[in-house]
Design a protein around this motif. Structure first.
Motif, PDB file in Angstrom:
ATOM      1  N   GLN A 152       9.639  10.216  22.396  1.00  0.00           N
ATOM      2  CA  GLN A 152       8.926  10.966  23.416  1.00  0.00           C
ATOM      3  C   GLN A 152       7.916  10.074  24.126  1.00  0.00           C
ATOM      4  N   ARG A 153       7.567  10.487  25.342  1.00  0.00           N
ATOM      5  CA  ARG A 153       6.578   9.722  26.092  1.00  0.00           C
ATOM      6  C   ARG A 153       5.144  10.144  25.787  1.00  0.00           C
ATOM      7  N   ASP A 154       4.969  11.338  25.245  1.00  0.00           N
ATOM      8  CA  ASP A 154       3.604  11.813  25.006  1.00  0.00           C
ATOM      9  C   ASP A 154       3.171  11.658  23.554  1.00  0.00           C
ATOM     10  N   MET A 155       3.986  12.164  22.624  1.00  0.00           N
ATOM     11  CA  MET A 155       3.677  12.081  21.202  1.00  0.00           C
ATOM     12  C   MET A 155       4.835  11.412  20.470  1.00  0.00           C
ATOM     13  N   PHE A 156       4.524  10.734  19.394  1.00  0.00           N
ATOM     14  CA  PHE A 156       5.586  10.129  18.604  1.00  0.00           C
ATOM     15  C   PHE A 156       5.230  10.206  17.123  1.00  0.00           C
ATOM     16  N   ASP A 157       6.237  10.002  16.293  1.00  0.00           N
ATOM     17  CA  ASP A 157       6.051  10.062  14.851  1.00  0.00           C
ATOM     18  C   ASP A 157       5.726   8.672  14.313  1.00  0.00           C
ATOM     19  N   TRP A 158       4.549   8.543  13.741  1.00  0.00           N
ATOM     20  CA  TRP A 158       4.078   7.271  13.211  1.00  0.00           C
ATOM     21  C   TRP A 158       4.291   7.268  11.709  1.00  0.00           C
ATOM     22  N   ALA A 159       5.129   6.362  11.218  1.00  0.00           N
ATOM     23  CA  ALA A 159       5.386   6.280   9.785  1.00  0.00           C
ATOM     24  C   ALA A 159       4.109   5.912   9.038  1.00  0.00           C
ATOM     25  N   LEU A 160       4.012   6.364   7.794  1.00  0.00           N
ATOM     26  CA  LEU A 160       2.883   6.008   6.949  1.00  0.00           C
ATOM     27  C   LEU A 160       3.415   5.664   5.558  1.00  0.00           C
ATOM     28  N   ASN A 161       3.225   4.405   5.162  1.00  0.00           N
ATOM     29  CA  ASN A 161       3.751   3.912   3.893  1.00  0.00           C
ATOM     30  C   ASN A 161       2.642   3.350   3.018  1.00  0.00           C
ATOM     31  N   ILE A 162       2.825   3.482   1.720  1.00  0.00           N
ATOM     32  CA  ILE A 162       1.974   2.817   0.748  1.00  0.00           C
ATOM     33  C   ILE A 162       2.877   1.945  -0.120  1.00  0.00           C
ATOM     34  N   ALA A 163       2.300   1.223  -1.069  1.00  0.00           N
ATOM     35  CA  ALA A 163       3.117   0.368  -1.936  1.00  0.00           C
ATOM     36  C   ALA A 163       2.597   0.429  -3.364  1.00  0.00           C
ATOM     37  N   LEU A 164       3.505   0.187  -4.295  1.00  0.00           N
ATOM     38  CA  LEU A 164       3.183   0.104  -5.711  1.00  0.00           C
ATOM     39  C   LEU A 164       3.759  -1.212  -6.221  1.00  0.00           C
ATOM     40  N   ARG A 193       0.170  -5.151 -15.341  1.00  0.00           N
ATOM     41  CA  ARG A 193      -0.696  -4.591 -14.306  1.00  0.00           C
ATOM     42  C   ARG A 193       0.137  -3.778 -13.322  1.00  0.00           C
ATOM     43  N   LEU A 194      -0.369  -2.607 -13.003  1.00  0.00           N
ATOM     44  CA  LEU A 194       0.273  -1.725 -12.030  1.00  0.00           C
ATOM     45  C   LEU A 194      -0.718  -1.506 -10.902  1.00  0.00           C
ATOM     46  N   ILE A 195      -0.350  -1.943  -9.701  1.00  0.00           N
ATOM     47  CA  ILE A 195      -1.279  -1.984  -8.575  1.00  0.00           C
ATOM     48  C   ILE A 195      -0.792  -1.062  -7.466  1.00  0.00           C
ATOM     49  N   LEU A 196      -1.650  -0.150  -7.052  1.00  0.00           N
ATOM     50  CA  LEU A 196      -1.387   0.722  -5.912  1.00  0.00           C
ATOM     51  C   LEU A 196      -2.029   0.108  -4.675  1.00  0.00           C
ATOM     52  N   ILE A 197      -1.276   0.033  -3.587  1.00  0.00           N
ATOM     53  CA  ILE A 197      -1.817  -0.466  -2.321  1.00  0.00           C
ATOM     54  C   ILE A 197      -1.924   0.711  -1.359  1.00  0.00           C
ATOM     55  N   ASP A 198      -3.148   1.107  -1.072  1.00  0.00           N
ATOM     56  CA  ASP A 198      -3.463   2.264  -0.234  1.00  0.00           C
ATOM     57  C   ASP A 198      -3.012   3.562  -0.909  1.00  0.00           C
ATOM     58  N   SER A 199      -3.381   4.699  -0.315  1.00  0.00           N
ATOM     59  CA  SER A 199      -3.115   5.970  -1.004  1.00  0.00           C
ATOM     60  C   SER A 199      -2.641   7.083  -0.076  1.00  0.00           C
ATOM     61  N   GLY A 200      -2.416   6.780   1.206  1.00  0.00           N
ATOM     62  CA  GLY A 200      -1.973   7.824   2.119  1.00  0.00           C
ATOM     63  C   GLY A 200      -3.132   8.648   2.653  1.00  0.00           C
ATOM     64  N   VAL A 201      -2.786   9.706   3.402  1.00  0.00           N
ATOM     65  CA  VAL A 201      -3.793  10.461   4.145  1.00  0.00           C
ATOM     66  C   VAL A 201      -4.400  11.611   3.350  1.00  0.00           C
TER      67      VAL A 201
END
Length: 310
Positions: free
Chosen positions: A71-83, A89-97
């Motif tokens: 779309q020209r007005d709104m679009f879907d922006w992906a949101l990813n985190i990582a493990l 050691r278990l590392i979480l990178i970011d946590s989402g919204v």
């Protein structure tokens, strides 16, 4: 292309328990030497297309979005985190919204998807926050999450980032008016809730064997990326330093960038680094699973996504 072209919607099914009721897989794993990396989709953020190109004309912006069947007005922006798993050691990178923003009803899935994958939040030893925007710390702010984490979990955040959010400057950003107050609230909540767990670092920090974070600045003054390197292989999770439009137009500035000129230089440097080394790149806002190589394409770049190994 019509300005009313709609983005595709996710397919779901009510089979099994609610947490396992998604028809499409929302996680993808790769091995970098001896280190395991899992990308997890937190969902989708609908945003104005203008935020992806604040320093270009509307016709130029429309041409790019038309070419992507968006779309020209709104679009879907992906949101990813990582493990990331490195040794014990278990590392979480970011946590989402998280769940505190009523206008982001298609995101905030990280905690649910970690648990549905059999990941015990109490097993996480370290968390790296690329920056303190609400879509990166919000998942940790959800009621009940802190109680599931280890009391001694280490949350690595750049000192410059912590300092910035004490009195954030939005003078160079171009955001919907509802966003800055939400960003301030999320950052403040996170800083207070996890004050005893936050471990600040200056330029770089070694989080675990083969896993380190380094400050880039740009998107925010303390924005960092996470490098995973083992046995000659490498993947860099670049957080918000690179967006999909940045491959074709690395000079296009993003309305969420607090230091847009610096962010442009950072983006180009990271793209050049990945192109020259052949290392993998993953990002918070590139279409899931966001893992791929970077190839030079004249003055622009070409993203070559990994082939899914089913």
């Amino acid at each position: 292309m019509s300005a009313t072209t709609r983005n595709t919607q996710p397919v779901t099914t009510p089979i099994g328990k609610e947490a396992a009721g998604e028809l499409v897989s929302s996680r993808y794993a790769v091995r970098i030497g001896d280190v395991d990396v899992v990308l997890i989709s937190d969902g989708i953020l609908p945003l104005p297309t203008s935020t992806m190109s604040t320093n270009v004309s509307e016709p130029d912006r429309n041409e790019w979005f038309d070419g992507r069947f968006l779309q020209r007005d709104m679009f879907d922006w992906a949101l990813n985190i990582a493990l990331v798993r490195s040794g014990d050691r278990l590392i979480l990178i970011d946590s989402g919204v998280g769940d505190g923003f009523e206008y982001f009803t298609r995101a905030g899935r990280s905690v649910m998807r970690l648990e549905s994958a059999g990941i015990d939040l109490g097993a996480i030893t370290d968390i790296v926050i690329t920056h303190m925007h609400m879509d990166h710390v919000g998942g940790l702010n959800v009621n009940g999450v802190k109680a599931k984490l280890r009391p001694d979990v280490r949350i690595h955040v750049a000192a410059a980032e912590v300092e910035f959010w004490k009195n954030p400057d939005f003078s160079q950003t171009v955001m919907p008016e509802t966003v800055p107050p939400a960003l301030r609230k999320a950052a403040d909540t996170f800083a207070k809730l996890y004050s005893e767990n936050i471990v600040q670092f200056d330029q770089t920090v070694n989080v675990a064997p083969g896993v380190s974070a380094r400050v880039t600045g740009g998107h925010t003054p303390g924005h960092c990326v996470v490098d995973v390197a083992s046995k000659g292989e490498k993947l860099t999770f670049v957080g918000d330093a690179i967006f999909e439009v940045g491959f074709d137009h690395p000079e296009w500035q993003n309305g969420f960038e607090h230091e847009p000129e610096v962010a442009t230089d950072v983006r180009i440097a990271l793209l050049n680094e990945a192109a020259e080394t052949g290392s993998l790149l993953a990002a918070a806002h590139v279409a899931f699973p966001s893992i791929g190589h970077i190839a030079k394409n004249g003055d622009a770049y070409r993203f070559v996504p990994v082939q899914w190994d089913y």
